[in-house]
Design an enzyme around this catalytic site. Structure first.
Site, PDB file in Angstrom:
ATOM      1  N   HIS A 192       0.075  18.776  48.138  1.00  0.00           N
ATOM      2  CA  HIS A 192       0.317  18.889  47.008  1.00  0.00           C
ATOM      3  C   HIS A 192      -0.313  17.943  46.001  1.00  0.00           C
ATOM      4  CE1 HIS A 192       1.784  15.065  47.216  1.00  0.00           C
ATOM      5  NE2 HIS A 192       2.407  14.502  48.023  1.00  0.00           N
ATOM      6  N   GLY A 230      -0.565  15.817  44.566  1.00  0.00           N
ATOM      7  CA  GLY A 230      -0.770  14.231  44.114  1.00  0.00           C
ATOM      8  C   GLY A 230      -2.449  14.004  44.888  1.00  0.00           C
ATOM      9  N   HIS A 231      -2.000  15.281  46.506  1.00  0.00           N
ATOM     10  CA  HIS A 231      -3.147  14.922  47.714  1.00  0.00           C
ATOM     11  C   HIS A 231      -4.647  15.160  46.832  1.00  0.00           C
ATOM     12  CE1 HIS A 231       0.516  15.425  49.916  1.00  0.00           C
ATOM     13  NE2 HIS A 231      -0.578  14.481  50.935  1.00  0.00           N
TER      14      HIS A 231
END
Ligand code: PAF
Length: 282
Positions: A37, A39-40
């Site tokens: 997502h 965040g990654h």
């Protein structure tokens, strides 16, 4: 732009790293379990500031799951993950078939920041994380590695592990990315139905208020008890912990915070999904 390398082969990974090293490149590493997502992707963006070549791995690590957890159902979509990593400017994606030989017998016992909090509820977890991260570091041999602050105890545990075992890897933390309502991004958020997702959004609001109260001088026990009560009232099934710990050692703190560097850490279950979150205080 050189095309992204996607490989399951340890030999190919090592060969590519060797070639890059030979031409003076520096390597940043972002280990993941996939189901990526934003965040990654922010970890990849951060990695690019520190090195010239970015390697990500995708591996759902069995040794950090206990019986009854979601190892078998953990979302896996390598094609989508690789497309996201390529768009983010990742240079190599390593997707090992397995990380453990049939005779694997070595374990790692971690202490310090690994003790308490998550370990009280998932005793196996940090040993499994330490093992896979050590093995991945040995294969990738990065100069730096990026870990999200969402798993704050994991970040400190890996920092301790790498310092204690003289690993020549600099461990860098990256800030938590949140959805519009404040819910920390997580691969497991996709497990929620509409009602669960709405309840989950309350966690960050309650956590932020608790951190503010403590920063303003509230007694830690009083503030965390109030937050626990509010999480339950919001519709969560149960609360594993709401705790305030020293920001570096993760020793639990009590009384009034004063000017000690601290982190508020929470784990709670919402409609069958276990959420963890944390924030700095003050
Ligand atoms: O944070 C994660 O996704 C995992 O714990 C990690 C670091 C990739 C190890 O499996």
């Amino acid at each position: 732009m050189t095309p992204i390398v996607i490989t399951k082969s340890e030999a190919k990974l090592r060969g590519q790293i060797w070639e890059w090293r030979g031409s003076g490149e520096t390597i940043a590493f972002v280990p993941t379990m996939g189901a990526l997502h934003a965040g990654h992707i922010s970890l990849i963006a951060k990695a690019k500031k520190y090195a010239t070549k970015i390697v990500a791995s995708i591996y759902v690590n069995e040794t950090q799951f206990a019986k009854g957890e979601d190892l078998d159902t953990y979302p896996r979509d390598h094609a989508k993950d690789c497309a996201m990593l390529e768009a983010a400017g990742c240079d190599l994606v390593y997707i090992p078939r397995t990380m453990y030989g049939s005779h694997h017998s070595t374990t790692i016992s971690v202490g310090g920041p690994a003790l308490g909090l998550e370990t009280n509820h998932r005793a196996h977890f940090f040993g499994g994380v330490a093992l896979i991260v050590t093995k991945l570091f040995n294969r990738v041999q990065p100069d730096i590695a990026i870990f999200g602050e969402k798993d704050y105890q994991q970040l400190l545990t890996i920092r301790r592990l790498s310092a204690d075992l003289d690993m020549p890897v600099r461990i860098i933390g990256a800030p938590i990315l949140r959805e519009a309502d404040g819910l920390a991004m997580s691969s497991r958020n996709r497990y929620f139905d509409e009602i669960g997702r709405k309840i989950a959004g309350q966690l960050n609001i309650i956590m932020t208020q608790c951190a503010k109260d403590i920063a303003k001088g509230a007694d830690i026990k009083t503030a965390t008890t109030k937050a626990t009560h509010n999480i339950q009232k919001a519709g969560f099934d149960s609360v594993d912990y709401v705790a305030v710990a020293h920001a570096q050692s993760l020793d639990l703190l009590s009384g009034k915070l004063g000017n000690r560097p601290a982190r508020l850490l929470i784990a709670a279950h919402c409609k069958g999904v276990r959420l963890i979150d944390n924030c700095a205080i003050g």
